[in-house]
Every structure is written in C-alpha cells, then in structure tokens.
Scaffold this motif. Structure first.
Motif, PDB file in Angstrom:
ATOM      1  N   SER A  84       9.979  -7.356  -6.038  1.00  0.00           N
ATOM      2  CA  SER A  84       8.808  -7.989  -6.647  1.00  0.00           C
ATOM      3  C   SER A  84       7.652  -8.071  -5.655  1.00  0.00           C
ATOM      4  N   GLY A  85       7.744  -7.361  -4.546  1.00  0.00           N
ATOM      5  CA  GLY A  85       6.712  -7.388  -3.525  1.00  0.00           C
ATOM      6  C   GLY A  85       5.461  -6.646  -3.948  1.00  0.00           C
ATOM      7  N   LYS A  86       4.332  -7.005  -3.335  1.00  0.00           N
ATOM      8  CA  LYS A  86       3.091  -6.277  -3.585  1.00  0.00           C
ATOM      9  C   LYS A  86       3.178  -4.875  -2.999  1.00  0.00           C
ATOM     10  N   VAL A  87       3.784  -4.757  -1.801  1.00  0.00           N
ATOM     11  CA  VAL A  87       3.989  -3.448  -1.185  1.00  0.00           C
ATOM     12  C   VAL A  87       5.464  -3.318  -0.833  1.00  0.00           C
ATOM     13  N   THR A  88       6.139  -2.399  -1.509  1.00  0.00           N
ATOM     14  CA  THR A  88       7.537  -2.100  -1.232  1.00  0.00           C
ATOM     15  C   THR A  88       7.579  -0.852  -0.361  1.00  0.00           C
ATOM     16  N   ALA A  89       8.127  -0.961   0.834  1.00  0.00           N
ATOM     17  CA  ALA A  89       8.195   0.179   1.751  1.00  0.00           C
ATOM     18  C   ALA A  89       9.558   0.840   1.645  1.00  0.00           C
ATOM     19  N   LEU A  90       9.552   2.155   1.426  1.00  0.00           N
ATOM     20  CA  LEU A  90      10.763   2.964   1.543  1.00  0.00           C
ATOM     21  C   LEU A  90      10.726   3.572   2.935  1.00  0.00           C
ATOM     22  N   PHE A  91      11.606   3.100   3.802  1.00  0.00           N
ATOM     23  CA  PHE A  91      11.551   3.443   5.220  1.00  0.00           C
ATOM     24  C   PHE A  91      12.822   4.184   5.627  1.00  0.00           C
ATOM     25  N   GLY A  92      12.656   5.199   6.455  1.00  0.00           N
ATOM     26  CA  GLY A  92      13.798   5.923   6.968  1.00  0.00           C
ATOM     27  C   GLY A  92      13.371   7.238   7.572  1.00  0.00           C
TER      28      GLY A  92
ATOM     29  N   ARG B  35      -4.435  -5.699  -7.954  1.00  0.00           N
ATOM     30  CA  ARG B  35      -3.201  -6.253  -8.500  1.00  0.00           C
ATOM     31  C   ARG B  35      -2.149  -5.186  -8.744  1.00  0.00           C
ATOM     32  N   VAL B  36      -2.410  -3.987  -8.269  1.00  0.00           N
ATOM     33  CA  VAL B  36      -1.497  -2.872  -8.511  1.00  0.00           C
ATOM     34  C   VAL B  36      -0.376  -2.898  -7.475  1.00  0.00           C
ATOM     35  N   PRO B  37       0.880  -3.015  -7.897  1.00  0.00           N
ATOM     36  CA  PRO B  37       1.974  -2.948  -6.918  1.00  0.00           C
ATOM     37  C   PRO B  37       2.064  -1.551  -6.318  1.00  0.00           C
ATOM     38  N   ILE B  38       2.513  -1.496  -5.080  1.00  0.00           N
ATOM     39  CA  ILE B  38       2.533  -0.242  -4.322  1.00  0.00           C
ATOM     40  C   ILE B  38       3.935   0.028  -3.802  1.00  0.00           C
ATOM     41  N   VAL B  39       4.372   1.274  -3.926  1.00  0.00           N
ATOM     42  CA  VAL B  39       5.557   1.754  -3.216  1.00  0.00           C
ATOM     43  C   VAL B  39       5.060   2.689  -2.126  1.00  0.00           C
ATOM     44  N   HIS B  40       5.310   2.320  -0.882  1.00  0.00           N
ATOM     45  CA  HIS B  40       4.753   3.040   0.273  1.00  0.00           C
ATOM     46  C   HIS B  40       5.899   3.678   1.051  1.00  0.00           C
ATOM     47  N   VAL B  41       5.886   5.004   1.138  1.00  0.00           N
ATOM     48  CA  VAL B  41       6.897   5.752   1.877  1.00  0.00           C
ATOM     49  C   VAL B  41       6.432   5.931   3.316  1.00  0.00           C
ATOM     50  N   SER B  42       7.306   5.625   4.279  1.00  0.00           N
ATOM     51  CA  SER B  42       6.907   5.731   5.679  1.00  0.00           C
ATOM     52  C   SER B  42       8.129   5.861   6.577  1.00  0.00           C
ATOM     53  N   HIS B  43       7.917   6.509   7.717  1.00  0.00           N
ATOM     54  CA  HIS B  43       8.933   6.489   8.777  1.00  0.00           C
ATOM     55  C   HIS B  43       8.381   5.781  10.013  1.00  0.00           C
ATOM     56  N   SER B  44       7.266   5.044   9.850  1.00  0.00           N
ATOM     57  CA  SER B  44       6.627   4.343  10.954  1.00  0.00           C
ATOM     58  C   SER B  44       6.874   2.849  10.841  1.00  0.00           C
ATOM     59  N   VAL B  45       7.522   2.267  11.840  1.00  0.00           N
ATOM     60  CA  VAL B  45       7.754   0.823  11.846  1.00  0.00           C
ATOM     61  C   VAL B  45       6.424   0.072  11.858  1.00  0.00           C
ATOM     62  N   GLY B  46       5.442   0.577  12.603  1.00  0.00           N
ATOM     63  CA  GLY B  46       4.156  -0.083  12.687  1.00  0.00           C
ATOM     64  C   GLY B  46       3.458  -0.164  11.344  1.00  0.00           C
ATOM     65  N   GLU B  47       3.463   0.940  10.572  1.00  0.00           N
ATOM     66  CA  GLU B  47       2.859   0.928   9.241  1.00  0.00           C
ATOM     67  C   GLU B  47       3.548  -0.083   8.340  1.00  0.00           C
ATOM     68  N   VAL B  48       4.866  -0.036   8.349  1.00  0.00           N
ATOM     69  CA  VAL B  48       5.651  -0.924   7.490  1.00  0.00           C
ATOM     70  C   VAL B  48       5.380  -2.381   7.848  1.00  0.00           C
TER      71      VAL B  48
END
Length: 363
Positions: free
Chosen positions: A23-31, A183-196
């Motif tokens: 339910s987060g505003k920005v959900t990070a898919l990290f790996g 108000r748009v939820p975001i799914v953000h793909v990243s491999h950067s800890v700093g971005e996340v």
C-alpha cells in the motif's frame, strides 16, 4: 491504494514466482540483474501473461488465471517508463507529452498539462525534439507523457540506469516531486540502494525470481545485509525527519525525527521541510556505555534487536532506538568483545552520514 501481485511465470530456464501486497506510495522492486524485476513489471503492465496467479491494483483485478481474467494492456491505465525514454524522435517535446493525453481512454483528466510541465521542469524544452535533449531531460519527458495518460499506476523500470551520476542527480528531485505531489502509486525497479532509500516506502527484495523479503522500507533496509546474496550491498537505515533549524554560526542544522533531535552539517533547507536521512551501517559504531570525548554529535540510546550471521570478519547488528531500526556493521571481534546479545542496552554512535544523496552530512 494496494498493489497485489501473486504470480508465477516460466521464461525458458528462469522461473518467476512472486508474491507481495503493498500500500506504499512507492514500491521498490530491488535486486541484482536477472532477479526478475523487469519480468514482474511486464506482468503488471500486461506486456506478458503469467502462467498462474492474480494481479490487482486498488481492488481492480487485472489478472486472475483461475477466473480467466486478463485485462489487456491498453485498458489497464498503467503508465510505463522504460530505461530508455522511447520518445518519438520526429515529434517535439510538446507533441510527445500530448501523445500521452491523446492515448488516454479517460475523457476526464485529474492532471493538467501545465501542472505536469511545471512539476517536471520541461517548459523550456517544449519546442525541441528528443535528439537535442540530455538523458535526464528525455526521462523527465517520458515520465510526463506517462502521467498525462491519466494512469492509475506508474511503472518505472530503472529510469536512471542509463544515466551518468550528474544526470541521476539532476532527475532525482523530480522523482521526489512525482512521489510527493501526485496521487499515482509507483512501482520503481532499481538495483541501487541509494535510489531505493531516497524514494521508496515499501521494499520487495528479489533474488532468483522470488521475493527474498518484502515489507516497509524502514523495517527491511536495516536487515538487507542479513539476506542471503545481498551481503555486498550497503546495509543502512532511513529516517524521515523535518527541518527544525537550518544552519547557524556553527554550520549545523537540526532535524526533528522519531530518534529525537539530530544534527547535520550544512544547510538542510527551509524550516518545516521534510527530509529523509540515510544512515549507512558502516558509519555506525556500537558502544555499551555512553561515550565521551567523541567528535560524533549524534549518540542514540537503544537495545540490540538482531545480530546477523554475517560473512567474513563482519556482522550486522540492528539496534532499536525509540522504535527506529538502526543498522551497524561491525567486526565479529568487536561483537564478541562487547558481549552483544539481543535485548542488551547499547548506544549507536553515528559518525558521518549524509542526507541521501547530495545533502548535508549527519555527524
């Protein structure tokens, strides 16, 4: 708005088997590369079909294989921003942006062209074509085009991956505004800890096609180093704070946070401004008695909440300070010498961490 994903998909020898609900505003898919991040967002976008499973956004079911439901991608109201901006080279920036609105099936729009142009700082670019833009400018236009399609969900697939450090620093504040002002939820793909650490509030850690862990960022990031295969990543903690005092004769700013009042070197911005502090585990010392005679200005009382197994000479210790998890990376020798155990009162000594990235230092 809740994003629910529970899917499996075989791609050659690779199998994605992913389940999370955010339910987060920005959900990070990290790996790391090859973990299945892009495959996951392609399933959410409707660019691929899962073999089995269910995807729902805000209660609207997009996929349910058990009920033979598959909403085609053009009906999902999902905006997708790729690693490369994929703008139309023969159109101006204005025309690229308006294409997003033209493509929307919604007759009423919750976003206005001028508002998006101002938020992303592209007003001076409207008459230019993509070939004359920097990488960061192209990505900002691509985000604007996606927003003007009036999406219910925005997917960002490593939008900074192809940019150099200067362009990343340029676009990051716009991503923050995107998070904070829409108000748009975001799914953000990243491999950067700093971005996340800077953008997300919910973290899904992917490894070999599966979720190694999923949960609120502030709970999961301090434990990142304890997850198998992620030891090389820079474990740390994030703390949301508000500027209480901006600088002074001593050059220090003061922040109000769940940890209490903390001080940072340099300007943190206007009073009342929300900021996010990232505390790297390598920059935290652990003491069993409150230390004196140190240059560190932030000494936090807490208790040991978790001791990781670690690899090599180091271990990660999670210290709970006033309900906030602070990660510290120390040597095994130090852990044994201090006789650290879960529940033991300790002090976390923060010794030189930055607002992430490019902000003043926390000392």
């Amino acid at each position: 708005m809740t994003i629910e994903v529970d899917v499996s998909k075989r791609l050659g020898k690779f199998e994605l088997d992913l389940s999370f609900a955010s339910s987060g505003k920005v959900t990070a898919l990290f790996g790391p590369s090859g973990a299945g991040k892009t495959s996951a967002v392609n399933l959410i976008a409707g660019l691929a079909r899962p073999d089995t499973g269910r995807i729902a956004v805000g209660g609207t079911v997009l996929v349910d294989t058990s009920k033979r439901i598959f909403v085609p991608r053009h009906r999902r109201r999902v905006g997708y921003v790729f690693q490369d901006a994929r703008l139309f080279p023969h159109l101006t920036v204005r025309q690229n942006l308006l294409y997003g609105r033209w493509f929307s099936r919604q007759r009423s729009h919750s976003v206005e062209f001028d508002d998006i142009v101002a938020m992303l700082g592209v007003g001076h670019l409207l008459a230019r074509r993509p070939g004359g833009l920097s990488g960061g400018e192209r990505q900002r236009v691509a985000i604007g085009r996606a927003l003007l399609s009036n999406p219910a969900l925005l997917l960002l697939d490593e939008p900074l991956a192809s940019l150099d450090d200067a362009r990343k620093a340029e676009i990051m504040p716009y991503l923050e505004r995107l998070r904070d002002e829409t108000r748009v939820p975001i799914v953000h793909v990243s491999h950067s800890v700093g971005e996340v650490a800077r953008l997300a509030d919910y973290l899904v850690v992917l490894s070999a096609g599966r979720a190694a862990a999923a949960g609120p960022l502030d709970e999961l990031l301090p434990r990142l180093g304890a997850l198998g295969g992620f030891e090389r990543h820079e474990t740390g903690s994030v703390v949301d704070a508000v500027v209480e005092h901006d600088g002074g004769e001593d050059g220090l700013s003061r922040l109000a946070s769940p940890l209490g009042s903390i001080r940072v070197a340099g300007s943190a911005g206007r009073v009342g401004r929300p900021v996010r502090v990232r505390i790297r585990a390598r920059d935290v010392l652990v003491a069993t008695q409150r230390p004196d005679g140190l240059s560190a200005l932030n000494i936090l009382a807490g208790v040991v909440a978790e001791i990781g197994n670690g690899h090599g000479p180091s271990i990660d210790v999670r210290v709970e300070c006033n309900g906030v998890s602070i990660a510290a990376r120390i040597t095994r020798h130090s852990g044994a010498a201090l006789d650290l155990k879960v529940g033991k009162p300790v002090f976390a000594v923060v010794k030189g961490v930055a607002l992430e990235p490019g902000g003043p230092s926390l000392s």
